[in-house]
Structure formats: C-alpha cells, structure tokens
Motif scaffolding. Structure first.
Motif, PDB file in Angstrom:
ATOM      1  N   PHE A   1       4.742  39.203  20.443  1.00 40.30           N
ATOM      2  CA  PHE A   1       4.673  38.533  21.751  1.00 40.30           C
ATOM      3  C   PHE A   1       4.728  39.565  22.864  1.00 40.30           C
ATOM      4  O   PHE A   1       5.254  40.671  22.691  1.00 40.30           O
ATOM      5  CB  PHE A   1       5.801  37.499  21.921  1.00 40.30           C
ATOM      6  N   LYS A   2       4.162  39.195  23.992  1.00 34.59           N
ATOM      7  CA  LYS A   2       4.240  40.022  25.196  1.00 34.59           C
ATOM      8  C   LYS A   2       5.574  39.731  25.875  1.00 34.59           C
ATOM      9  O   LYS A   2       5.927  38.576  26.098  1.00 34.59           O
ATOM     10  CB  LYS A   2       3.078  39.713  26.133  1.00 34.59           C
ATOM     11  N   ILE A   3       6.326  40.770  26.197  1.00 37.52           N
ATOM     12  CA  ILE A   3       7.665  40.600  26.785  1.00 37.52           C
ATOM     13  C   ILE A   3       7.528  40.112  28.221  1.00 37.52           C
ATOM     14  O   ILE A   3       6.936  40.807  29.065  1.00 37.52           O
ATOM     15  CB  ILE A   3       8.443  41.920  26.748  1.00 37.52           C
ATOM     16  N   PRO A   4       8.028  38.929  28.540  1.00 38.50           N
ATOM     17  CA  PRO A   4       7.901  38.437  29.917  1.00 38.50           C
ATOM     18  C   PRO A   4       8.759  39.254  30.875  1.00 38.50           C
ATOM     19  O   PRO A   4       9.805  39.779  30.499  1.00 38.50           O
ATOM     20  CB  PRO A   4       8.401  36.993  29.820  1.00 38.50           C
ATOM     21  N   GLU A   5       8.292  39.365  32.094  1.00 37.29           N
ATOM     22  CA  GLU A   5       9.120  40.008  33.116  1.00 37.29           C
ATOM     23  C   GLU A   5      10.186  39.044  33.604  1.00 37.29           C
ATOM     24  O   GLU A   5      11.335  39.418  33.791  1.00 37.29           O
ATOM     25  CB  GLU A   5       8.242  40.478  34.276  1.00 37.29           C
ATOM     26  N   ARG A   6       9.778  37.778  33.795  1.00 37.39           N
ATOM     27  CA  ARG A   6      10.725  36.726  34.182  1.00 37.39           C
ATOM     28  C   ARG A   6      10.917  35.807  32.979  1.00 37.39           C
ATOM     29  O   ARG A   6      10.014  35.078  32.596  1.00 37.39           O
ATOM     30  CB  ARG A   6      10.204  35.938  35.384  1.00 37.39           C
ATOM     31  N   GLY A   7      12.091  35.845  32.404  1.00 35.74           N
ATOM     32  CA  GLY A   7      12.358  35.135  31.157  1.00 35.74           C
ATOM     33  C   GLY A   7      13.287  33.965  31.318  1.00 35.74           C
ATOM     34  O   GLY A   7      14.273  33.845  30.584  1.00 35.74           O
ATOM     35  N   VAL A   8      13.018  33.096  32.286  1.00 34.45           N
ATOM     36  CA  VAL A   8      13.836  31.922  32.635  1.00 34.45           C
ATOM     37  C   VAL A   8      15.327  32.269  32.730  1.00 34.45           C
ATOM     38  O   VAL A   8      16.191  31.507  32.296  1.00 34.45           O
ATOM     39  CB  VAL A   8      13.599  30.698  31.710  1.00 34.45           C
ATOM     40  N   ASP A   9      15.607  33.422  33.317  1.00 36.68           N
ATOM     41  CA  ASP A   9      16.968  33.886  33.583  1.00 36.68           C
ATOM     42  C   ASP A   9      17.774  34.085  32.303  1.00 36.68           C
ATOM     43  O   ASP A   9      19.001  34.024  32.322  1.00 36.68           O
ATOM     44  CB  ASP A   9      17.700  32.923  34.527  1.00 36.68           C
ATOM     45  N   ARG A  10      17.079  34.360  31.192  1.00 40.71           N
ATOM     46  CA  ARG A  10      17.777  34.577  29.928  1.00 40.71           C
ATOM     47  C   ARG A  10      17.403  35.916  29.286  1.00 40.71           C
ATOM     48  O   ARG A  10      18.108  36.406  28.422  1.00 40.71           O
ATOM     49  CB  ARG A  10      17.474  33.454  28.946  1.00 40.71           C
ATOM     50  N   MET A  11      16.291  36.495  29.686  1.00 41.62           N
ATOM     51  CA  MET A  11      15.816  37.768  29.138  1.00 41.62           C
ATOM     52  C   MET A  11      14.728  38.281  30.076  1.00 41.62           C
ATOM     53  O   MET A  11      14.453  37.675  31.098  1.00 41.62           O
ATOM     54  CB  MET A  11      15.308  37.602  27.703  1.00 41.62           C
ATOM     55  N   GLY A  12      14.117  39.431  29.737  1.00 40.54           N
ATOM     56  CA  GLY A  12      13.007  39.902  30.553  1.00 40.54           C
ATOM     57  C   GLY A  12      13.089  41.375  30.860  1.00 40.54           C
ATOM     58  O   GLY A  12      13.620  42.171  30.072  1.00 40.54           O
ATOM     59  N   GLN A  13      12.554  41.762  32.029  1.00 38.77           N
ATOM     60  CA  GLN A  13      12.440  43.164  32.405  1.00 38.77           C
ATOM     61  C   GLN A  13      13.060  43.408  33.778  1.00 38.77           C
ATOM     62  O   GLN A  13      12.911  42.604  34.692  1.00 38.77           O
ATOM     63  CB  GLN A  13      10.965  43.589  32.464  1.00 38.77           C
ATOM     64  N   LEU A  14      13.710  44.559  33.904  1.00 37.38           N
ATOM     65  CA  LEU A  14      14.259  45.019  35.180  1.00 37.38           C
ATOM     66  C   LEU A  14      13.713  46.415  35.447  1.00 37.38           C
ATOM     67  O   LEU A  14      13.948  47.343  34.668  1.00 37.38           O
ATOM     68  CB  LEU A  14      15.796  45.055  35.132  1.00 37.38           C
TER      69      LEU A  14
END
Length: 639
Positions: free
Chosen positions: A171-184
C-alpha cells in the motif's frame, strides 16, 4: 396483618371512580441490558467456565520504500479456532482500504478539515493468497471495502483447530491517516508513523459471531490476541522503533548505542541513544553506510503492533520501575527541532511516570518497552507505542502522552470492542488519567475533571447524545463527551460520591484482572462492578450510560419542629444518593447521606433531621462532584 384487613385498610380514602394508574419509579431501577449468566460469561461479570476466544499470531516481513512512499511485504497468519463451531471461512480487516477513493469511510466523512478525513487513492494490493487447514489449500477470497473474507477448502475444526493464511500485501503510505498514522515532514527527514499496516484477523466471539463493522474513521479497533514476529527493511540511514522487543540490536545499532541502552535500563533519568547533535548523521548513528538494514521485533500476547521510521530521530530512554523483579524501558523518538525540556525532551519522563502509576494502581504493565513517537497524529495508541503530536509541549504533551499510554490498560490489556463501545476504552482511560495527572510530579499539571459544573452546558444541550451511541453514528461535536468525558464523569461519581474509593477500587481492579487479554462486553463491566462493590447500580447504568438523562436534585422546604427539622428533597432526573451538608445557627456543621432507595416510591422525600439545633443552611453535594443541571435549588439558607 391479615391480607383481607390489609386490603381494606389500603382502599380507605380512595375514590371509587376508575382512574388511570399513576406510574411509580420501578422503571428507573429496572434491570439494564440482558445480564443472565451462561457458561461463557457469568452473571457475576467474570468469564464463565467455558469462556473461549480465538487467537491470531503473525509473522510479517515488510520493506519501506521511501522513494515511492510504499510499504510492501508478506504475512503469514496462524489462526486458532477455539470456538465450539467449525469455520468455513474467516474475516480479515484491510484497514488501509479506508484510503481508497470510493471507500465507505471516504464517502461518509465530511471535508478535509474533519479530524477523521484522510488521503484517498490508497488501499491494499493483495496477491498470492493461500489459506490452508487440512487437505488442499484455498486461494479463494472476497474483498468488500475494508473487509476480506478468506475461504477454506476444508472447514477449520472447532475447539483448537489451526489454519494458516499467507499473502503478499502492498500500500501507499498516506500522509493524512485519519489522525491514526501517516507522515510528518521535519527539517531532517520524514517521520513515518505506521499502523493498520497488515491484513488482520477480525474477532469471532460468542456475542456477535464475526465482528465485521467497516473501518470508517471514528470507530477504532477490535482485535484478537496473539504473538507477533515482524521484520522491517529500510534504507541503511533510517532508525526504526516498534511495538515489542528489538531482537537484533547488534545488526542495527552501533556499539555506542547498545552501551547507551544498557545505561538507560539502569537509569531513572533519560539517557540519549541518539542525541540532538547526532540526529540524521548516518556516519555516527548507523552501523553500516550503504544498502539496506532489517530490524526485527517480537511481541507476545498482544492485539496489534505498530512502528515508526525516520532518518531524523533523536532517541532517548530510561528505566521503568515495575515490581521488584521486573523492569522495562521507556523510550521517545522525535526530531531535533523539538528537543529540550520545554517540549519533547521530557517525553520519556512522562512515559515512565504514566506506566509506573497505572502499574502500581491498577494492573502491572505486561510488556518490555513503552515508546512515544512525535507524529503527525494528534494522539493515537498502540500496544507499547503511542503516536503523539509533535506540536505538543508542556502540560499538553503530558496530557496526550499520559492518555495514550493509559490506553495500554484499555483496550490493549482489557480487549474491548472500540468500534462499537468507545466509552469502554476512552471513558475508562480518561477516568484513570485524572488520578495519574494529579499524582505526577506532586501535581505539576492539573486535571479539572472533578469540576463537573464546567460541563453542564453540554448535559443540558438538546443535541446531546447517549454514551451508548456508536462512534461512527455520533455527531462529531459530541464524540468527546459520549466516548470520553461523560463515561469518565460517571466513574468519578461512582468512586467519589456513590461507592467510595475502597469499594470502587476493589471492583475495578477485579474487572481488569479477570478480563485481562480477553473481550468483555458492556454488560460484563456492569455486572463486574455491581458484584465487586456489592451494589445494584441499574439506576446509574440506565440513566447515565444507556439513556440520555441528567442529574437534578433539589431541596424545596425546611420546616422547624420541636426537636427536629423536616427537610424536603426532590429528584427531577436520574436517581442519586443525597449527600448534603447541614450548617446550624450555632456554627456547627455535619455531612449526611441518604441512600438512593429514598427515590423508590416517588420523587419527593421528607427527611427528619434529629437535632434540637436550628438549621441555618442545607447544601446538596458540598464537594460539587455531581454535574447537576440546575443548581439553583441545591442550597437552602435561612433568611
């Protein structure tokens, strides 16, 4: 008294004309929910003699490709069917599918400013699936939104049957992960906070069968327990922290870093593994200077794992003191620009204090590490790991750190269904956070949970909703109350106003111990608290937790008698014991309590206060614990 005489006496004074019967208060005290014991769940709120739950253990190998911001890997699930039914298929969660353009979560979430909005255009790619019990393996599966049904050629036997399911995923890593994961994005590199990252078995239980509610965003997770062994391959200059214990430190850490870790395991103060000056300097921080490196982690008896990866990490650690013979280690990773004691430099101190408090007070922390990650997520919990906002500092960083690590008790140890009953983890956790905050560093930060009057405006609001409302159903503006504050207030009232700390704590600790690493339902919690405390609390569960009622006590009249005083109390809401302070005209005072049973027969109660002294003031709930929606009649004062 003979029955005939009793009937005649009872009829005296009643009109002979037929009238509609006036209702009594039985409905306020009736049983709430179906709470009849069976062999799986006892009526006393403990697991029954034949309680069962299934088990899901995972072996995962994955690689993070920072050039394409993709995670791809292979997974083998070993699934144990401990139920009394054979299973022709299992359901699995594909929670990265929430980030598909046409997912139910995408289509039912408001615009980009909403907390649970996220990227679209992502989702899992699944290939090479093989599912095997006995006989020929199956390759048949069906994907619907965030759920996948995996079929067996031979049914999985009941009472201990074992199946293996393997597949490739990407999967492509989301930048905005519904406030549970993602990228900073940070000055020296991206921090990847990775969760919901592998196909995960759904829970099959004795209450609902398969729990397959789709992942929309607000509703969190419900997972089986098992053992995890996972490897993450990254470019050589990345640092990874993950749930569980790092198995191969010699492969991924320098000799200096390993020595610093050993020092941190013996230190109550934070020790740098990677200092701010060293962060992102691969020549200093990495044991190899090219290629790729694989980090391996193991975690036993857990419902999930998460990890974080970055070139930019500052890394520090300190000892967590548990029981005499048990220690574990608190860790924090964050970018250099937020280091220092006015921000994330205190993260490990906060993590250590939080874990130590809950272990001492409620139930000992069972894992070897507790890691706080500076993240794009505002605050999100996983077993042994938290993603907390990199923008948090001071009291705000304490609050989010303490809250997210409190979640290791609810729902990581006590494994409730967050997707249906968020109050069973968020509410119970918010409740225990009150006491940990007040204890931390001799009250350095304040928690105003006991100032319930500050929240009466919501309790009076016509658009309020019940605690029992599902998280994906509740209005976004109400979730903080239905899942967090209102259930926490309810427990606060039980401990500080209704039962008292000793009775409450005995019952609450027993609930945690009996349901550790198991799956309690709301009815199990209610029954456990009642049986442990020795109190029928149907009126509280019904009025506060399942209905949408309020508390409204009052004192309407005080009458002087010869050697006593008659005080008239009224109830216009949820039945509640009446604790009231009496101040006499001579300046003396006392506090008295009337039991909740005074409301059995009606909503007005005349109490005879036996004292020849004249009363100057009556004050209901002098400690101001109750969120009474109308306090204008809580006090009577002689003019």
């Amino acid at each position: 008294m003979r029955l005939k005489a009793f009937i005649l006496l009872s009829l005296c004074g009643f009109s002979v004309l037929a009238q509609e019967a006036a209702p009594n208060n039985q409905h306020l005290f009736d049983d709430v929910m179906y709470r009849r014991g069976n062999e799986y769940r006892a009526a006393s709120g403990v697991p029954g003699p034949k309680y069962w739950q299934n088990e899901a253990s995972y072996t995962i190998e994955a690689e993070l490709d920072d050039a394409t911001e993709t995670l791809r890997g292979t997974i083998t699930l070993t699934y144990y069917n401990n139920s009394p039914q054979e299973l022709k298929y299992i359901w699995m969660h594909l929670e990265q599918n929430r980030f598909m353009e046409n997912s139910r979560g995408t289509l039912t979430t408001p615009g980009a400013g909403e907390r649970f909005s996220g990227d679209s255009g992502g989702g899992f790619k699944i290939s090479n699936l093989i599912a095997k019990t006995k006989g020929e393996p199956s390759t048949k599966y069906l994907i619907n939104d965030t759920r996948m049904q995996v079929f067996f050629n031979e049914p999985l036997k009941a009472n201990g049957g074992r199946a293996r399911v393997s597949m490739n995923f990407e999967f492509k890593i989301p930048e905005r992960g519904v406030d549970r994961m993602g990228q900073l994005k940070t000055d020296k590199g991206t921090i990847y906070s990775i969760a919901q990252w592998y196909p995960k078995a759904a829970v099959y239980d004795d209450v609902n069968g398969w729990n397959v509610e789709p992942y929309l965003g607000a509703g969190e997770f419900y997972s089986e327990y098992g053992d995890f062994d996972y490897k993450i391959t990254v470019p050589y200059d990345y640092i990874i922290v993950g749930s569980g214990e790092l198995i191969n430190p010699k492969d991924v850490l320098t000799k200096t870093q390993r020595e610093r870790f050993e020092q941190a395991k013996k230190s109550d103060k934070s020790v740098y593994i990677i200092s701010p000056n060293e962060a992102a300097n691969a020549a200093v921080t990495r044991p190899v200077q090219s290629g790729k490196v694989t980090w391996q982690f193991r975690m036993k008896n857990t419902r999930d794992v998460a990890f974080a990866a970055s070139k930019a990490f500052v890394w520090d650690a300190a000892r967590i003191n548990l029981s005499k013979d048990k220690k574990c280690i608190a860790q924090s990773v964050y970018p250099a620009e937020i280091a220092g004691n006015d921000a994330w430099g205190r993260s490990t101190e906060y993590t250590k204090a939080s874990i130590e408090h809950y272990s001492k007070t409620w139930f000992e922390y069972p894992w070897t590490t507790a890691i706080n990650v500076a993240s794009n997520a505002g605050g999100m919990e996983y077993p042994g790991m938290s993603f907390c906002s990199a923008r948090s500092a001071g009291g705000d960083l304490w609050d989010v750190t303490d809250h997210e690590f409190g979640h290791n008790w609810f729902p990581m140890i006590v494994g409730t269904n967050e997707r249906r009953y968020p109050w069973m983890d968020e509410g119970l956790n918010t409740f225990i956070n009150y006491y940990s905050t007040n204890e931390f560093n001799n009250g350095e930060y304040k928690n105003d949970m006991m100032k319930s009057k500050n929240h009466v405006h919501w309790f009076k609001w016509k658009n309020r909703e019940s605690i029992a409302t599902y998280p994906d159903v509740v209005k976004s503006m109400n979730l903080a109350y239905t899942a967090y504050y209102k259930p926490a207030f309810g427990l606060m009232m039980l401990r500080e106003y209704i039962l008292g700390p000793e009775r409450f704590d005995n019952a609450f600790k027993a609930y945690i111990k009996n349901w550790a690493f198991k799956h309690p339902q709301p009815s199990d919690f209610f029954a456990a608290m009642e049986n442990g405390a020795g109190e029928n609390l149907n009126w509280m569960w019904k009025g506060w937790f399942t209905n949408n009622d309020n508390i409204d006590l009052g004192v309407t009249e005080v009458v002087d008698n010869n050697k006593s005083t008659t005080i008239t109390f009224v109830n216009k809401g949820i039945p509640m014991p009446i604790t009231f302070k009496v101040v006499y005209t001579d300046g003396s005072e006392e506090t008295k309590t009337l039991p909740v049973e005074v409301w059995y027969k009606g909503n007005k109660w005349k109490h005879e206060l036996q004292s020849a002294k004249k009363v100057r003031l009556i004050d209901i709930d002098p400690a101001r614990i109750l969120p009474d929606v109308d306090d204008s009649d809580n006090k009577w004062e002689r003019k």
